[in-house]
Design a protein around this motif. Structure first.
Motif, mmCIF file in Angstrom:
data_model
loop_
_atom_site.group_PDB
_atom_site.id
_atom_site.type_symbol
_atom_site.label_atom_id
_atom_site.label_comp_id
_atom_site.label_asym_id
_atom_site.label_seq_id
_atom_site.Cartn_x
_atom_site.Cartn_y
_atom_site.Cartn_z
ATOM 1 N N UNK A 128 0.848 -1.200 0.000
ATOM 2 C CA UNK A 128 0.000 0.000 0.000
ATOM 3 C C UNK A 128 0.879 1.244 0.000
ATOM 4 N N UNK A 129 0.608 2.161 -0.939
ATOM 5 C CA UNK A 129 1.346 3.424 -1.043
ATOM 6 C C UNK A 129 0.382 4.599 -0.876
ATOM 7 N N UNK A 130 0.666 5.448 0.090
ATOM 8 C CA UNK A 130 -0.122 6.664 0.287
ATOM 9 C C UNK A 130 0.551 7.852 -0.390
ATOM 10 N N UNK A 131 -0.263 8.840 -0.763
ATOM 11 C CA UNK A 131 0.258 10.098 -1.290
ATOM 12 C C UNK A 131 0.595 11.020 -0.123
ATOM 13 N N UNK A 132 1.780 11.614 -0.174
ATOM 14 C CA UNK A 132 2.225 12.493 0.911
ATOM 15 C C UNK A 132 1.205 13.589 1.202
ATOM 16 N N UNK A 133 0.651 14.211 0.166
ATOM 17 C CA UNK A 133 -0.304 15.304 0.364
ATOM 18 C C UNK A 133 -1.592 14.851 1.058
ATOM 19 N N UNK A 134 -1.963 13.584 0.889
ATOM 20 C CA UNK A 134 -3.155 13.081 1.586
ATOM 21 C C UNK A 134 -2.936 13.102 3.091
ATOM 22 N N UNK A 135 -1.725 12.751 3.509
ATOM 23 C CA UNK A 135 -1.402 12.620 4.936
ATOM 24 C C UNK A 135 -1.401 13.971 5.632
ATOM 25 N N UNK A 136 -1.093 15.030 4.877
ATOM 26 C CA UNK A 136 -1.087 16.372 5.482
ATOM 27 C C UNK A 136 -2.409 17.109 5.250
ATOM 28 N N UNK A 137 -3.385 16.428 4.654
ATOM 29 C CA UNK A 137 -4.718 17.008 4.511
ATOM 30 C C UNK A 137 -4.968 17.781 3.238
ATOM 31 N N UNK A 138 -4.005 17.780 2.313
ATOM 32 C CA UNK A 138 -4.148 18.600 1.104
ATOM 33 C C UNK A 138 -5.134 18.016 0.090
ATOM 34 N N UNK A 139 -5.519 16.745 0.258
ATOM 35 C CA UNK A 139 -6.517 16.150 -0.636
ATOM 36 C C UNK A 139 -7.900 16.066 0.010
ATOM 37 N N UNK A 140 -8.070 16.764 1.119
ATOM 38 C CA UNK A 140 -9.396 16.822 1.736
ATOM 39 C C UNK A 140 -9.575 15.831 2.875
ATOM 40 N N UNK A 141 -10.765 15.918 3.484
ATOM 41 C CA UNK A 141 -11.035 15.170 4.724
ATOM 42 C C UNK A 141 -11.095 13.668 4.518
ATOM 43 N N UNK A 142 -11.702 13.233 3.407
ATOM 44 C CA UNK A 142 -11.856 11.788 3.205
ATOM 45 C C UNK A 142 -10.504 11.119 3.012
ATOM 46 N N UNK A 143 -9.665 11.712 2.167
ATOM 47 C CA UNK A 143 -8.329 11.137 1.940
ATOM 48 C C UNK A 143 -7.513 11.155 3.228
ATOM 49 N N UNK A 144 -7.663 12.203 4.029
ATOM 50 C CA UNK A 144 -6.955 12.280 5.312
ATOM 51 C C UNK A 144 -7.449 11.176 6.253
ATOM 52 N N UNK A 145 -8.775 11.008 6.310
ATOM 53 C CA UNK A 145 -9.353 9.969 7.188
ATOM 54 C C UNK A 145 -8.808 8.583 6.838
ATOM 55 N N UNK A 146 -8.822 8.245 5.540
ATOM 56 C CA UNK A 146 -8.368 6.904 5.155
ATOM 57 C C UNK A 146 -6.853 6.755 5.251
ATOM 58 N N UNK A 147 -6.120 7.843 5.072
ATOM 59 C CA UNK A 147 -4.673 7.793 5.314
ATOM 60 C C UNK A 147 -4.402 7.412 6.762
ATOM 61 N N UNK A 148 -5.093 8.092 7.671
ATOM 62 C CA UNK A 148 -4.889 7.822 9.103
ATOM 63 C C UNK A 148 -5.332 6.409 9.469
ATOM 64 N N UNK A 149 -6.446 5.990 8.901
ATOM 65 C CA UNK A 149 -6.955 4.637 9.183
ATOM 66 C C UNK A 149 -5.959 3.570 8.708
ATOM 67 N N UNK A 150 -5.458 3.744 7.476
ATOM 68 C CA UNK A 150 -4.515 2.762 6.922
ATOM 69 C C UNK A 150 -3.200 2.742 7.704
ATOM 70 N N UNK A 151 -2.721 3.921 8.117
ATOM 71 C CA UNK A 151 -1.502 3.974 8.938
ATOM 72 C C UNK A 151 -1.753 3.308 10.291
#
Length: 233
Positions: free
Chosen positions: A160-183
């Protein structure tokens, strides 16, 4: 740090439009601490008809330009490979590149529609000796209704590869939520920039690593941008 997912090659897809832009992206990446970058233009049948030969030529051309500009960024051949039924055969023939001729490759499902039998394709690829790296599942719009598909792909051996910008919230709330969940679930193997330009989706991993470290610890966050990408290359 090592960035395994970038659209830095000029003129091959929806990433960098010019050599000047590519050089600026490289400067930004190096300034942020990236030393090695996989060049991974889209391969999408009917849209971006890239393949091993033209990608390798483009990497060589950009390497020469980086040397002339004295930008210390090492480049590697790769691709952001959209799913296709004949993908195992294309990879085996070498017409679609893996990451630096390893068994690993970036595996990109459609963004808005979960395709039928995605897990079957992933299993065929794994049984053929390849290791799919599922790109940015946190940004796929179908993840909400089909999170179990991501879980099963991970369970059968997809990284699984995440986008760096997702982790810092730059792709919005949903991408941030799933980034945190997957981590938090320990599913994330790699963080990459998926950079597309110097201003639009610029490269850079350090901010995401700092944010990820607060959830999974500094050692594991470093593994996502150094140890695992290095072992893959």
């Amino acid at each position: 740090m090592i960035d395994l997912h970038s659209h830095i090659l000029p003129g091959l897809d929806d990433g960098s439009p010019s050599l000047a832009e590519s050089l600026e992206m490289a400067r930004l990446a190096v300034a942020d601490g990236t030393t090695h970058m996989a060049c991974t233009p889209h391969i999408v049948p009917g849209m971006y008809e890239n393949g091993s030969a033209n990608i390798a030529r483009a990497v060589e051309g950009l390497e020469q330009a980086l040397r002339r500009a004295a930008i210390p960024l090492a480049l590697y051949v790769g691709a952001d490979v959209h799913i296709a039924p004949d993908l195992p055969e294309q990879l085996a023939l070498g017409s679609v590149p893996t990451l630096n001729r390893s068994r690993y490759f970036l595996f990109e499902p459609p963004h808005h529609v979960l395709p039928p039998r995605l897990e079957d394709l992933a299993l065929r690829l794994i049984n053929a000796g390849f290791i799919p790296i599922l790109t940015h599942p946190e940004r796929l719009t179908w993840i909400k209704a089909n999170y179990d598909v991501v879980e099963r792909l991970n369970a059968i051996g997809c990284l699984v590869q995440l986008t760096a910008d997702s982790i810092v919230g730059a792709f919005g709330r949903t991408a941030l939520y799933y980034s945190e969940k997957l981590i938090d679930e320990g599913r994330v193997d790699i963080i990459a920039s998926d950079t597309h330009g110097a201003t639009r989706r610029p490269p850079g991993l350090s901010q995401a690593v700092a944010v990820a470290a607060k959830r999974c610890g500094e050692d594991e966050a470093r593994n996502m941008v150094l140890k695992r990408p290095g072992e893959i290359l």
